[in-house]
Design a protein around this motif. Structure first.
Motif, PDB file in Angstrom:
ATOM      1  N   UNK A   1       0.813  -1.217   0.000  1.00  0.00           N
ATOM      2  CA  UNK A   1       0.000   0.000   0.000  1.00  0.00           C
ATOM      3  C   UNK A   1       0.847   1.269   0.000  1.00  0.00           C
ATOM      4  N   UNK A   2       2.163   1.152   0.109  1.00  0.00           N
ATOM      5  CA  UNK A   2       3.023   2.336   0.161  1.00  0.00           C
ATOM      6  C   UNK A   2       3.302   2.917  -1.213  1.00  0.00           C
ATOM      7  N   UNK A   3       2.798   2.305  -2.266  1.00  0.00           N
ATOM      8  CA  UNK A   3       3.092   2.785  -3.613  1.00  0.00           C
ATOM      9  C   UNK A   3       2.153   3.933  -3.989  1.00  0.00           C
ATOM     10  N   UNK A   4       2.508   4.611  -5.075  1.00  0.00           N
ATOM     11  CA  UNK A   4       1.648   5.663  -5.603  1.00  0.00           C
ATOM     12  C   UNK A   4       1.702   6.949  -4.804  1.00  0.00           C
ATOM     13  N   UNK A   5       0.844   7.881  -5.197  1.00  0.00           N
ATOM     14  CA  UNK A   5       0.759   9.159  -4.498  1.00  0.00           C
ATOM     15  C   UNK A   5       0.078   9.004  -3.136  1.00  0.00           C
ATOM     16  N   UNK A   6      -0.977   8.227  -3.104  1.00  0.00           N
ATOM     17  CA  UNK A   6      -1.730   8.052  -1.863  1.00  0.00           C
ATOM     18  C   UNK A   6      -2.944   8.952  -1.772  1.00  0.00           C
ATOM     19  N   UNK A   7      -2.966  10.055  -2.510  1.00  0.00           N
ATOM     20  CA  UNK A   7      -4.082  10.991  -2.406  1.00  0.00           C
ATOM     21  C   UNK A   7      -5.385  10.389  -2.932  1.00  0.00           C
ATOM     22  N   UNK A   8      -5.407   9.638  -4.062  1.00  0.00           N
ATOM     23  CA  UNK A   8      -6.676   9.016  -4.464  1.00  0.00           C
ATOM     24  C   UNK A   8      -7.244   8.093  -3.393  1.00  0.00           C
ATOM     25  N   UNK A   9      -6.397   7.303  -2.766  1.00  0.00           N
ATOM     26  CA  UNK A   9      -6.876   6.407  -1.715  1.00  0.00           C
ATOM     27  C   UNK A   9      -7.298   7.187  -0.469  1.00  0.00           C
TER      28      UNK A   9
ATOM     29  N   UNK B   1       7.618   2.104   5.653  1.00  0.00           N
ATOM     30  CA  UNK B   1       8.165   1.819   4.324  1.00  0.00           C
ATOM     31  C   UNK B   1       8.000   3.020   3.394  1.00  0.00           C
ATOM     32  N   UNK B   2       6.878   3.718   3.480  1.00  0.00           N
ATOM     33  CA  UNK B   2       6.688   4.877   2.602  1.00  0.00           C
ATOM     34  C   UNK B   2       7.680   5.976   2.929  1.00  0.00           C
ATOM     35  N   UNK B   3       7.982   6.172   4.204  1.00  0.00           N
ATOM     36  CA  UNK B   3       8.952   7.196   4.588  1.00  0.00           C
ATOM     37  C   UNK B   3      10.331   6.875   4.039  1.00  0.00           C
TER      38      UNK B   3
ATOM     39  N   UNK C   1       3.151  15.021  -2.633  1.00  0.00           N
ATOM     40  CA  UNK C   1       1.902  14.275  -2.563  1.00  0.00           C
ATOM     41  C   UNK C   1       1.955  13.123  -1.577  1.00  0.00           C
ATOM     42  N   UNK C   2       2.991  12.263  -1.644  1.00  0.00           N
ATOM     43  CA  UNK C   2       3.100  11.174  -0.660  1.00  0.00           C
ATOM     44  C   UNK C   2       3.217  11.641   0.782  1.00  0.00           C
TER      45      UNK C   2
END
Length: 780
Positions: free
Chosen positions: A197-205, A226-228, A245-246
């Motif tokens: 789940x750490x992939x992508x921008x995250x804003x849509x989710x 992991x995202x950090x 964004x992330x």
């Protein structure tokens, strides 16, 4: 003993209802919805009640009702003892404590990410001999051997070619590519193995989650960690993406973690989303150094439910986060803003025309990017390409590094590029963009340099910027959406800044060589500084970002907070509005809404308009030719019948009717609470077997002595489900779903149940009316 308990419980309920009838002020939504004690035969609620399964939508009305009940209970208990009064104070202040913790952690993580990105980006080119953890700038801060012409060179900083004693350009080129591939491979591997789940921008989710959808794990501790880490790696690799964004996703992970520490938020999904809205504001605050813009971004772009109390707390969280980031001072300039600018001339009315042209460019770029990126992401999802995310990241990284290194404007980090494009050309600037031919007879002050003819460095920079612009436009399409953290704010701003700077230089030279034209005559005299190319870069950045995201108010505020250019709000507004108008002419969806629909999330956008003349009966299920609606009866089904119905269907809940003959509606029972109620009844109540009759009535009839013990489940029944008639216009139904956050709505005629409309049905119907693919809606 058990029968006595049940009778006593029923008596208490009857008295309570009698009191409610005598005093209407005592009736509350929790009693109406059956969200108090959930089983008549239990003195305490059983575990996991009121929770939701993964990939399901929350019931906003029930969450609001439960919070009202909780608050009323705490208020009444606070009068009993000093301890209960203290607990009520702690409960009241828990929201501000959570906001404080979110701001502190989000600001700290943002500062650490900024420092780590600077160091690892410079690590691709060289290393500091005095302290390897210093970036290039930090390494040369204390050096006394730097000169004005070679301000970035100092003996303590060694490029890899100088350190290894090899051919300079070839070795630096090779190591640049190797470092980029190493960072990207490590990032995609960590995401794939530990936190998908750490992939992508995250804003849509985040937008989908704030609308009431449950995606467990998306805001978990592993995702935060992991995202950090991977955010630092992917930005340092030189890929065409940003960390801004992330950072919204990172801040929301912080909000989810701290809200889980307080039962007020951990047991109420509606209240939790108020915290996440504030966390999103804190994320934008630390991403751009724009606390007010962060609050407006959360209000305009991501939040679904934003009461006034959340506005105050969002402001507080954004303030604390910005203060924490300022204390860390990751940019080393004692300022909070990322791209501070100081322009010495005002803008003129005639410049609105090129500003609007930049807005048109931003709208066209946004449309092109959204369509191409969605087409590529759809191809990734439907072909074998999606099975090899690691290989895709490696290939895109290699292509990016190979093409980016020869061009100085793509080799450096995107943030540094934007900062150079925004800067005005003063006497101390050494950039190629400031290589103008100076007049030796100039006697004006150094802070008011007039327009001058462009030198060879400016023309070289122009064609390099043109190549960089084309490269950024193409490579960003393929980069955004890969299985790594990837933000879109900074790449979009870079595209607009490059286009704007070139337009600004063109207008500047046109004004210099043709100052006698009527358009320049009144405001551009010889020897005057009348055109600021950096301002055009700033306006172009806002236009392209607005064209991609469709932001307006929050975008303008973020831009003037980001740069400190408060007096240039009107040009920014003109460009932002123009880009939105142009982009909306080709499609209403921004990039985040497009990815929400691509992923099939059940997001009902408040911006969408529904003007079709259809009725509730056209959308409800069951339709003609379909099996009848699955329902429960109030007093004629056994436990085994209920369990069989649950096993054979996957619905979120079931309407309860008097009988299948009359179909007069009584209420609505949630699937999860039925399962939990029956499971706990079998474990904790003697005499409940498969043949036990399930009653949803208040007073079950007397049964023969040898009959199995009945199971009374009236307390889990929602006695006031939302209903519409079959002739209600769908325009009204859609508006009701948006504003109340409903999961489902029952369709009746004269009290008789006809069908049900779920959020999925509404989304499917809207997609059909818009000639979209209704099968893309995957979840209920």
């Amino acid at each position: 003993m058990l029968a006595s308990s049940v009778t006593s419980k029923s008596y208490l309920v009857s008295v309570k209802e009698l009191q409610a009838l005598q005093d209407p002020n005592m009736v509350n939504a929790g009693d109406m919805n059956g969200s108090g004690n959930l089983m008549d035969f239990l003195d305490e609620p059983f575990p996991d009640v009121g929770t939701y399964e993964d990939f399901h939508t929350i019931d906003w009305l029930r969450e609001k009702s439960r919070d009202t009940d909780r608050h009323r209970k705490i208020t009444s208990k606070s009068k009993e003892s000093i301890w209960e009064f203290i607990k009520s104070l702690l409960d009241a202040w828990s929201g501000w404590v959570v906001m404080l913790l979110i701001g502190l952690l989000a600001g700290t993580l943002a500062g650490v990410i900024d420092l780590a990105v600077d160091w690892m980006t410079d690590l691709k080119e060289g290393v500091c001999l005095s302290a390897f953890w210093y970036s290039h700038e930090q390494c040369c801060w204390t050096s006394n051997e730097t000169t004005f012409d070679d301000r970035d060179k100092c003996p303590l900083w060694q490029k890899w070619s100088e350190l290894l004693g090899a051919s300079a350009y070839i070795l630096n080129y090779f190591l640049y590519i190797m470092w980029a591939l190493c960072f990207a491979f490590l990032a995609v591997s960590l995401v794939r193995v530990f936190a998908p789940y750490a992939c992508g921008s995250g804003i849509p989710e985040i937008k989908t989650i704030l609308s009431g959808f449950i995606i467990r794990g998306y805001l978990g501790k592993w995702t935060l960690l992991i995202k950090t880490v991977t955010l630092v790696l992917v930005v340092s690799s030189g890929l065409s993406l940003g960390k801004e964004g992330p950072l919204v996703h990172v801040a929301c992970c912080c909000g989810n973690f701290f809200s889980s520490l307080f039962s007020k938020y951990s047991k109420n999904e509606g209240k939790r989303r108020e915290v996440l809205s504030a966390a999103a504001a804190a994320g934008v605050s630390v991403a751009f150094g724009a606390p007010i813009g962060g609050v407006l971004f959360s209000l305009e772009e991501v939040s679904y439910y934003f009461p006034l109390k959340t506005l105050w707390r969002s402001f507080f969280a954004a303030l604390v986060a910005a203060f924490t980031l300022r204390s860390i001072n990751p940019f080393g300039n004692s300022r909070l803003v990322l791209f501070y600018v100081e322009y010495h001339t005002p803008w003129y009315m005639a410049e609105l025309f090129p500003f609007i042209l930049l807005g048109v460019f931003g709208g066209l770029w946004g449309t092109l990017f959204i369509r191409c990126n969605i087409a590529w992401c759809r191809r990734r999802k439907t072909t074998r390409l999606g099975k090899y995310p690691v290989l895709e990241v490696i290939v895109i990284t290699a292509i990016t590094a190979i093409i980016a290194y020869p061009n100085p404007y793509t080799r450096r980090s995107t943030s540094e590029l934007i900062s150079e494009l925004f800067n005005d050309c003063g006497a101390l600037e050494s950039s190629q963009l400031c290589d103008y031919i100076n007049d030796p007879n100039m006697t004006r002050p150094v802070d008011d340099i007039p327009d001058r003819p462009a030198g060879p460095g400016v023309y070289t920079a122009m064609w390099q910027l043109a190549l960089a612009l084309v490269f950024k436009i193409v490579i960003t399409i393929f980069t955004f959406g890969m299985k790594i953290p990837s933000g879109l704010f900074i790449p979009s701003m870079a595209v607009g800044a490059m286009a704007g700077r070139m337009v600004g230089i063109g207008v500047e030279q046109l004004a210099y060589h043709h100052h006698d034209w009527i358009i320049f005559r009144n405001w551009c005299r010889p020897g005057a500084d009348c055109v600021t190319p950096g301002l055009y870069a700033m306006v172009g950045a806002a236009a392209c970002l607005g064209g991609v995201t469709r932001m307006t108010v929050s975008l303008v505020v973020i831009m003037f907070e980001l740069t400190g250019g408060l007096e240039y709000i009107v040009p920014l507004m003109a460009a932002a509005v123009t880009s939105k108008w142009v982009a909306d002419a080709f499609g209403k969806e921004g990039i985040y809404e497009a990815h929400i629909h691509l992923n099939g999330y059940p997001f009902l956008d408040v911006k969408d308009e529904f003007t079709h003349r259809t009725l509730a009966t056209d959308v409800m299920r069951p339709r003609r030719g379909e099996a009848p609606l699955s329902v429960l009866t109030q007093d004629s089904m056994t436990v085994e019948d209920v369990e069989t119905l649950i096993k054979e269907t996957d619905y979120n809940g079931f309407p309860v009717v008097v009988s299948k003959d009359s179909e007069r509606l009584i209420g609505f029972a949630q699937r999860r609470e039925l399962i939990l109620a029956i499971k706990n009844a079998r474990q904790r109540q003697d005499g409940v077997v498969s043949n036990s009759i399930v009653y949803f009535t208040e007073d079950p009839p007397e049964l023969p002595p040898n009959s199995p013990h009945p199971l009374k489940l009236r307390r889990i029944l929602n006695l006031s489900p939302f209903t519409v008639t079959d002739h209600t216009p769908m325009e009204t139904v859609v508006d009701i779903f948006r504003k109340l956050g409903l999961r489902q709505c029952l369709v009746t005629r004269s009290g008789r149940l006809l069908g049900i409309i779920t959020k999925k049905d509404v989304l499917r119907h809207m997609a059909q009316m818009a000639n979209q693919d209704p099968e893309s809606i995957m979840f209920n």
